[in-house]
Design an enzyme around this catalytic site. Structure first.
Site, PDB file in Angstrom:
ATOM      1  N   CYS A 116       0.911  -1.323  -0.011  1.00 45.31           N
ATOM      2  CA  CYS A 116       0.052  -0.149  -0.003  1.00 45.31           C
ATOM      3  C   CYS A 116       0.614   1.295   0.141  1.00 45.31           C
ATOM      4  CB  CYS A 116      -0.821   0.132   1.128  1.00 45.31           C
ATOM      5  SG  CYS A 116      -2.232  -1.313   1.241  1.00 45.31           S
ATOM      6  N   HIS A 126      -3.235   7.255   3.153  1.00 46.77           N
ATOM      7  CA  HIS A 126      -3.696   5.808   2.882  1.00 46.77           C
ATOM      8  C   HIS A 126      -5.191   5.538   3.100  1.00 46.77           C
ATOM      9  CE1 HIS A 126      -3.808   1.708   1.347  1.00 46.77           C
ATOM     10  NE2 HIS A 126      -3.780   1.387   2.547  1.00 46.77           N
ATOM     11  N   ASN A 139     -10.063  -0.067   0.186  1.00 41.19           N
ATOM     12  CA  ASN A 139      -8.499   0.104   0.295  1.00 41.19           C
ATOM     13  C   ASN A 139      -8.072  -0.656  -1.055  1.00 41.19           C
ATOM     14  OD1 ASN A 139      -5.860  -0.365   0.619  1.00 41.19           O
ATOM     15  ND2 ASN A 139      -6.026  -1.390   2.586  1.00 41.19           N
TER      16      ASN A 139
HETATM   17  O1  UT7 Z   1      -3.592  -1.440   3.628  1.00 42.48           O
HETATM   18  C1  UT7 Z   1      -2.685  -2.004   4.629  1.00 42.48           C
HETATM   19  C2  UT7 Z   1      -3.109  -1.746   6.031  1.00 42.48           C
HETATM   20  N1  UT7 Z   1      -4.410  -2.203   6.176  1.00 42.48           N
HETATM   21  C3  UT7 Z   1      -4.979  -2.013   7.358  1.00 42.48           C
HETATM   22  O2  UT7 Z   1      -4.470  -0.725   7.769  1.00 42.48           O
HETATM   23  C4  UT7 Z   1      -6.069  -2.580   8.040  1.00 42.48           C
HETATM   24  C5  UT7 Z   1      -5.998  -2.562   9.532  1.00 42.48           C
HETATM   25  N2  UT7 Z   1      -6.879  -3.128  10.295  1.00 42.48           N
HETATM   26  C6  UT7 Z   1      -8.443  -2.804  10.131  1.00 42.48           C
HETATM   27  O3  UT7 Z   1      -8.840  -1.782   9.473  1.00 42.48           O
HETATM   28  C7  UT7 Z   1      -9.208  -3.210  11.298  1.00 42.48           C
HETATM   29  O4  UT7 Z   1      -8.429  -4.177  12.474  1.00 42.48           O
HETATM   30  C8  UT7 Z   1     -10.330  -4.352  10.938  1.00 42.48           C
HETATM   31  C9  UT7 Z   1     -11.290  -3.408   9.992  1.00 42.48           C
HETATM   32  C10 UT7 Z   1      -9.606  -5.304   9.707  1.00 42.48           C
HETATM   33  C11 UT7 Z   1     -10.837  -5.262  11.795  1.00 42.48           C
HETATM   34  O5  UT7 Z   1     -11.308  -4.195  12.991  1.00 42.48           O
HETATM   35  P1  UT7 Z   1     -11.220  -4.387  14.539  1.00 42.48           P
HETATM   36  O6  UT7 Z   1     -11.926  -3.378  15.111  1.00 42.48           O
HETATM   37  O7  UT7 Z   1      -9.609  -4.554  14.602  1.00 42.48           O
HETATM   38  O8  UT7 Z   1     -12.219  -5.829  14.598  1.00 42.48           O
HETATM   39  P2  UT7 Z   1     -11.393  -7.201  15.251  1.00 42.48           P
HETATM   40  O9  UT7 Z   1     -10.332  -7.789  14.091  1.00 42.48           O
HETATM   41  O10 UT7 Z   1     -10.942  -6.993  16.490  1.00 42.48           O
HETATM   42  O11 UT7 Z   1     -12.544  -8.112  15.066  1.00 42.48           O
HETATM   43  C12 UT7 Z   1     -13.753  -7.721  15.939  1.00 42.48           C
HETATM   44  C13 UT7 Z   1     -14.814  -8.921  15.691  1.00 42.48           C
HETATM   45  C14 UT7 Z   1     -14.291 -10.281  15.677  1.00 42.48           C
HETATM   46  O12 UT7 Z   1     -15.184 -11.085  16.244  1.00 42.48           O
HETATM   47  P3  UT7 Z   1     -15.021 -11.720  17.748  1.00 42.48           P
HETATM   48  O13 UT7 Z   1     -13.850 -12.592  17.612  1.00 42.48           O
HETATM   49  O14 UT7 Z   1     -14.782 -10.351  18.474  1.00 42.48           O
HETATM   50  O15 UT7 Z   1     -16.309 -12.438  17.875  1.00 42.48           O
HETATM   51  C15 UT7 Z   1     -14.493 -10.502  14.150  1.00 42.48           C
HETATM   52  O16 UT7 Z   1     -14.590 -11.877  13.965  1.00 42.48           O
HETATM   53  O17 UT7 Z   1     -15.351  -8.594  14.376  1.00 42.48           O
HETATM   54  C16 UT7 Z   1     -15.322  -9.874  13.661  1.00 42.48           C
HETATM   55  N3  UT7 Z   1     -15.410  -9.588  12.115  1.00 42.48           N
HETATM   56  C17 UT7 Z   1     -16.356  -9.185  11.550  1.00 42.48           C
HETATM   57  N4  UT7 Z   1     -17.844  -8.967  11.918  1.00 42.48           N
HETATM   58  C18 UT7 Z   1     -18.589  -8.933  10.922  1.00 42.48           C
HETATM   59  C19 UT7 Z   1     -14.277  -9.428  11.300  1.00 42.48           C
HETATM   60  N5  UT7 Z   1     -14.716  -9.072  10.122  1.00 42.48           N
HETATM   61  C20 UT7 Z   1     -16.160  -8.979  10.185  1.00 42.48           C
HETATM   62  C21 UT7 Z   1     -16.893  -8.744   9.214  1.00 42.48           C
HETATM   63  N6  UT7 Z   1     -18.380  -8.855   9.498  1.00 42.48           N
HETATM   64  N7  UT7 Z   1     -16.526  -8.490   7.930  1.00 42.48           N
END
Ligand code: UT7
Length: 343
Positions: A130, A270, A300
């Site tokens: 990215c 980004h 993204n």
């Molecule tokens: O371009 C390169 C750089 N990329 C980035 O910078 C991306 C960086 N990361 C992020 O943007 C975020 O970490 C995410 C959007 C990927 C995830 O957000 P988060 O607030 O960190 O969520 P999490 O990974 O802690 O997940 C929270 C919950 C989980 O469920 P449990 O384990 O708490 O029951 C996930 O399974 O949300 C769940 N989850 C979803 N639920 C519904 C993860 N993806 C989804 C989804 N829909 N698509």
């Protein structure tokens, strides 16, 4: 070029005898097909509400089956060439930043060279995920500053949908396809690209990767069955690293130019997650109005992200001649970067 600018020119500090490098044209292209959050609700267990509140993304573009990274790159490049008034014959060098080349080799840049008819141009791909567009600008401008080349084409282009695991809700809701391009040339009336930083930390390579398809794990029935040819991400860790690295890189380029955020007309971060953009904006003390966001429309798009956003910001009139623009990026590698441009 203002004789008494509000910023310090860091290039001058190094007694660099080279000439300045400006972006004289920008262009972008996104595929026609829109994939909305409602569409994704039918593919994986997710909701529009989760995607919107956790990321800010509402929809993304998906390239057609017969539309490849080089096709999108060439379309964005043609628009940038038109704005700069540059013909294909004038291009000396083409750099394509991408993690989704048409194929492992030859480079997508060579395919773009052929599509544009830029017969004179050297061409290579640059892989900084990215962060690729800022890496590309910094590399490309060396050839302008050193007077090696007159015209360099830098493109960020991705068909991320081709490496998306459509069974993995952690990643497949986040990304989209597209391309953005810039023409680099010396323009006597501008300081152009004032400074850029590039950074990397390979000790965190595992946070965001596609494990299969390289020399470590060549394609096999087993690698395909284990879904190793798709992107994988530890979202939470990537998020934290992104905020810290983007904040540090942005402060570093402002420090070099001896300016604070009030002198920046437009911050183009980004476009990975609205919460990352807001956290970085807060740390920079930027107003919401200063920070350009198009994430809700495209998700993204990796190396294309800031390139598309820059083109849109220029087209909308948000960036005018003489304005200072701050670009700041973060990606797999890990990699990051920031640049300040006098437009
Ligand atoms: O371009 C390169 C750089 N990329 C980035 O910078 C991306 C960086 N990361 C992020 O943007 C975020 O970490 C995410 C959007 C990927 C995830 O957000 P988060 O607030 O960190 O969520 P999490 O990974 O802690 O997940 C929270 C919950 C989980 O469920 P449990 O384990 O708490 O029951 C996930 O399974 O949300 C769940 N989850 C979803 N639920 C519904 C993860 N993806 C989804 C989804 N829909 N698509």
């Amino acid at each position: 070029m203002s004789s008494n600018p509000i910023f310090k020119n860091p290039r001058a500090e190094h007694n660099f005898a080279g000439r300045s490098c400006s972006i004289t044209g920008v262009g972008s292209y996104v595929p026609e097909r829109i994939l909305t959050n409602a569409d994704l609700e039918k593919i994986v267990e997710t909701t529009d509400e989760w995607i919107t509140t956790r990321t800010g993304i509402k929809e993304r573009r998906i390239a057609a089956a017969d539309e490849f990274t080089s096709d999108m790159a060439a379309k964005a490049a043609e628009r940038a060439m038109q704005m700069a008034g540059v013909t294909a014959e004038q291009i000396d060098l083409i750099i394509v930043a991408t993690i989704t080349p048409d194929m492992p080799f030859p480079s997508t840049a060579c395919l773009v060279q052929h599509k544009l008819g830029a017969h004179r141009a050297a061409a290579f791909d640059l892989e900084a995920a990215c962060s690729g567009f800022i890496y590309g600008l910094e590399v490309g401008q060396q050839f302008i500053m050193s007077r090696t080349h007159q015209t360099v084409l830098v493109i960020g282009a991705e068909k991320i949908s081709a490496i998306m695991d459509w069974q993995d809700r952690n990643t497949c809701v986040l990304f989209g396809d597209g391309a953005g391009a810039a023409i680099l040339q010396h323009r006597p009336d501008s300081h152009g690209l004032l400074t850029a930083v590039m950074g990397a930390d390979g000790s965190k390579a595992e946070l965001l990767s596609m494990p299969g398809g390289g020399s470590r794990c060549p394609a096999s029935a087993e690698s395909v069955n284990s879904r190793l040819h798709f992107m994988r991400m530890d979202g939470k860790e990537t998020f934290k690293n992104a905020v810290n690295a983007m904040n540090t890189a942005a402060h570093e380029v402002m420090r070099r130019c001896e300016i604070d955020i009030t002198k920046i007309k437009c911050v183009i971060p980004h476009q990975a997650n609205q919460r990352i953009i807001s956290a970085v904006g807060d740390r920079l003390h930027a107003t919401a109005d200063q920070v350009y966001v198009n994430l809700h429309k495209y998700g993204n798009t990796s190396a294309a992200s800031v390139a598309i956003a820059l083109d849109e910001a220029v087209a909308s009139g948000k960036i005018q001649r003489g304005d200072l623009v701050l670009l700041v990026v973060f990606g797999a590698g890990l990699t990051w970067g920031a640049a300040i441009i006098e437009w």
